[in-house]
Design a protein around this motif. Structure first.
Motif, mmCIF file in Angstrom:
data_model
loop_
_atom_site.group_PDB
_atom_site.id
_atom_site.type_symbol
_atom_site.label_atom_id
_atom_site.label_comp_id
_atom_site.label_asym_id
_atom_site.label_seq_id
_atom_site.Cartn_x
_atom_site.Cartn_y
_atom_site.Cartn_z
ATOM 1 N N ARG A 405 133.438 65.760 34.075
ATOM 2 C CA ARG A 405 132.095 65.811 33.498
ATOM 3 C C ARG A 405 132.028 67.033 32.588
ATOM 4 O O ARG A 405 132.333 68.152 33.009
ATOM 5 N N VAL A 406 131.615 66.810 31.344
ATOM 6 C CA VAL A 406 131.444 67.894 30.382
ATOM 7 C C VAL A 406 129.960 68.028 30.088
ATOM 8 O O VAL A 406 129.333 67.105 29.557
ATOM 9 N N LEU A 407 129.390 69.179 30.442
ATOM 10 C CA LEU A 407 127.962 69.422 30.313
ATOM 11 C C LEU A 407 127.660 70.186 29.031
ATOM 12 O O LEU A 407 128.400 71.118 28.672
ATOM 13 N N HIS A 408 126.569 69.810 28.372
ATOM 14 C CA HIS A 408 126.167 70.441 27.113
ATOM 15 C C HIS A 408 124.785 71.043 27.304
ATOM 16 O O HIS A 408 123.812 70.334 27.557
ATOM 17 N N MET A 409 124.706 72.373 27.156
ATOM 18 C CA MET A 409 123.527 73.122 27.547
ATOM 19 C C MET A 409 123.002 73.981 26.399
ATOM 20 O O MET A 409 123.746 74.371 25.510
ATOM 21 N N PRO A 410 121.710 74.332 26.455
ATOM 22 C CA PRO A 410 121.117 75.149 25.396
ATOM 23 C C PRO A 410 121.281 76.636 25.659
ATOM 24 O O PRO A 410 121.575 77.066 26.778
ATOM 25 N N GLY A 411 121.066 77.442 24.616
ATOM 26 C CA GLY A 411 120.843 78.864 24.732
ATOM 27 C C GLY A 411 121.995 79.693 25.267
ATOM 28 O O GLY A 411 123.105 79.213 25.501
ATOM 29 N N MET A 424 127.846 71.842 42.733
ATOM 30 C CA MET A 424 127.184 70.559 42.959
ATOM 31 C C MET A 424 128.183 69.417 43.084
ATOM 32 O O MET A 424 127.977 68.489 43.870
ATOM 33 N N ARG A 425 129.242 69.451 42.281
ATOM 34 C CA ARG A 425 130.226 68.365 42.296
ATOM 35 C C ARG A 425 131.622 68.942 42.414
ATOM 36 O O ARG A 425 132.390 68.977 41.456
ATOM 37 N N GLN A 426 131.954 69.402 43.613
ATOM 38 C CA GLN A 426 133.282 69.969 43.826
ATOM 39 C C GLN A 426 134.362 68.900 43.800
ATOM 40 O O GLN A 426 135.560 69.227 43.750
ATOM 41 N N ASP A 427 133.939 67.643 43.818
ATOM 42 C CA ASP A 427 134.901 66.542 43.778
ATOM 43 C C ASP A 427 135.296 66.188 42.348
ATOM 44 O O ASP A 427 136.165 65.337 42.149
ATOM 45 N N LEU A 428 134.681 66.823 41.357
ATOM 46 C CA LEU A 428 134.918 66.479 39.966
ATOM 47 C C LEU A 428 135.456 67.673 39.185
ATOM 48 O O LEU A 428 135.320 68.829 39.591
ATOM 49 N N PHE A 429 136.048 67.384 38.047
ATOM 50 C CA PHE A 429 136.453 68.401 37.077
ATOM 51 C C PHE A 429 135.239 68.669 36.194
ATOM 52 O O PHE A 429 134.777 67.794 35.466
ATOM 53 N N ILE A 430 134.700 69.892 36.264
ATOM 54 C CA ILE A 430 133.476 70.235 35.542
ATOM 55 C C ILE A 430 133.787 71.249 34.450
ATOM 56 O O ILE A 430 134.422 72.282 34.701
ATOM 57 N N ALA A 431 133.350 70.964 33.235
ATOM 58 C CA ALA A 431 133.411 71.921 32.133
ATOM 59 C C ALA A 431 132.021 72.023 31.522
ATOM 60 O O ALA A 431 131.243 71.063 31.569
#
Length: 482
Positions: A405-411, A424-431
């Motif tokens: 999951r690649v998250l796109h965030m502001p600021g 929150m999602r230790q079962d996933l690859f998070i960037a």
């Protein structure tokens, strides 16, 4: 469409994680109605054809370096360096409407500037703005863009400073042309690559707390004071994450994500990509078949200050350390098949709460006052407040790529949000990519606003402490499998 379930943080759990004139339409005079119709039909035909062919990737890369004499965020450009600024990204085709990910070597693109960049890139790629993510890497010897602040200052007859948008418009024209041209050069995507590694002695927390729990000192990204450099590293995310797209054994693009303010030293009068840009350049030379695109993570309260005394030699040292982490993440990359069914895109539209310190009458008074040094800052805060009052919302999004999951965030997001998403999602690859819409300024946690310090002060953050609840709720929704 099922996704794996995972754990999430409770609602009450806090983020205490240890360790031309503006009135002219953009491009006015450059388009004819007939030409627009033809281009639109051509894009529809191209994107429809590519979707029918399965998952594909297009890449784009343009020079985003301002010319001598134009204004950067802090100073005018007085010369050119050997490494300029880039605007780079990828377009993922074949999983519904195209998805565009773009990273600019600029300090920030905010408010109406961010809106226009997303709209124009969407038009060029044949998609909607909701499926376009535009981020900056946040180098400081670099331009700033906000067409709304430009308009507001021009209406009041005030100096435009770094918000004069001629160069930004020209760069955007080049960018959209590159996006359009890249569609016909797209290549099949057969595999996804995921890799991560720890970056050593680059990031450290900027906020040094005293015995009373309040910020007693700020460890800036260049810190000559040896006592401040000797303070503990503090809360960071040391991991650089790599997401790569492959056609068989050929890498097509490598996207890197690392959270840290990207300054070694600045105010040189020469636009430069600083140490992340040098690290990206080194990796591009070592893996030349793939376009390397770097995104800054949630590094709002992070910098290289513990390891950087501001000397010129440290730029190269920091670049080598980051490049080494990128290299080890590349060597640790695991490939897995990727098909259109493995790709998804989710958007959460959120209302960020404006800070109580933003008062329209006071900001207008500052704009009418004689202190020109305060006017551009007041214009930026006034525009943000007016957008909030008008009900304008901010979008955060999530790209699903199989188990990633690649998250796109502001600021200028605090690192605690990035660490929370990973919990929150230790079962996933998070960037995570932050520095999307730059309008909110720094985005701290609720506790950080109580602790004080520069980043959550009235001149740096346009938000109220309630932003934590809003962002955590948005992250939970984006990472949920429901």
């Amino acid at each position: 469409m099922q996704r794996e379930k995972g754990c999430s943080m409770s609602q009450s759990q806090s983020l205490q994680i240890t360790s031309g004139p503006v009135s002219r339409p953009l491009g006015a005079g450059l388009r004819r109605p007939g030409a627009v119709v033809l281009v639109t039909y051509a894009l529809v035909f191209i994107t429809a054809t590519l979707r029918a062919e399965g998952l594909r990737l297009a890449v784009f890369d343009v020079d985003a370096t301002p010319p001598v004499g134009s204004m950067m965020a802090y100073d005018p450009v007085k010369g050119q360096g050997e490494l300029g600024l880039r605007g780079r990204g990828v377009i993922l085709l074949g999983a519904g409407e195209p998805i565009v990910l773009c990273a600019m070597d600029w300090i920030g693109i905010s408010n109406e500037g961010h809106d226009v960049f997303r709209q124009r890139l969407a038009e060029a790629a044949g998609t909607t703005p909701q499926r376009v993510a535009v981020h900056t890497v946040h180098q400081h010897d670099a331009p700033q863009c906000d067409f709304g602040i430009e308009r507001l200052l021009r209406e009041r007859g005030l100096p435009l400073g770094p918000y004069e948008g001629s160069f930004a418009r020209a760069a955007l024209e080049r960018l959209t042309a590159a996006v359009r041209a890249s569609l016909s050069e797209s290549k099949p995507v057969t595999h996804l690559g995921l890799g991560k590694a720890e970056v050593r002695e680059v990031a450290s927390n900027r906020r040094i707390l005293g015995p009373d729990g309040k910020v007693r000192a700020t460890r800036w990204t260049a810190t000559p004071d040896p006592a401040l450099r000797a303070e503990p590293e503090g809360t960071i995310d040391p991991v650089v994450s790599l997401v790569s797209f492959w056609n068989g054994d050929q890498p097509l693009a490598v996207l890197s994500y690392y959270a840290c303010h990207p300054q070694s030293y600045y105010r040189t009068g020469i636009a430069n990509p600083d140490f992340p840009g040098i690290a990206r350049f080194l990796r591009q030379q070592q893996v030349p078949d793939a376009l390397h695109v770097h995104f800054n993570g949630a590094g709002g309260n992070l910098g290289a200050g513990k390891y950087n005394d501001g000397s010129h030699a440290m730029r190269w040292e920091l670049a080598q350390r980051l490049a080494d982490g990128m290299k080890r993440a590349w060597e640790a990359t695991e490939k897995l098949p990727l098909a259109a069914k493995d790709v998804g895109w989710e958007v959460e539209s959120i209302a960020l709460p404006p800070g109580a310190h933003l008062k329209e009458s006071e900001l207008e008074a500052t704009l009418r006052g004689s202190d020109k040094s305060l006017q551009s800052g007041a214009a930026a805060q006034l525009l943000w407040l007016q957008r909030c009052q008008a009900g304008r919302r901010t979008e955060m999004s999530c790209l699903r790529l199989g188990p990633a999951r690649v998250l796109h965030m502001p600021g200028e997001l605090f690192v605690e949000y990035q660490l929370a998403a990973k919990q929150m999602r230790q079962d996933l690859f998070i960037a995570m990519a932050a520095y999307g819409d730059y309008g909110p300024g720094y985005i701290g946690t609720a506790m950080a606003y109580e602790q004080g310090g520069y980043e959550t002060g009235p001149q740096a953050s346009n938000l109220a402490p309630g932003v934590e609840v809003v962002l955590l709720d948005g992250l939970r929704k984006l990472l949920s499998d429901d």
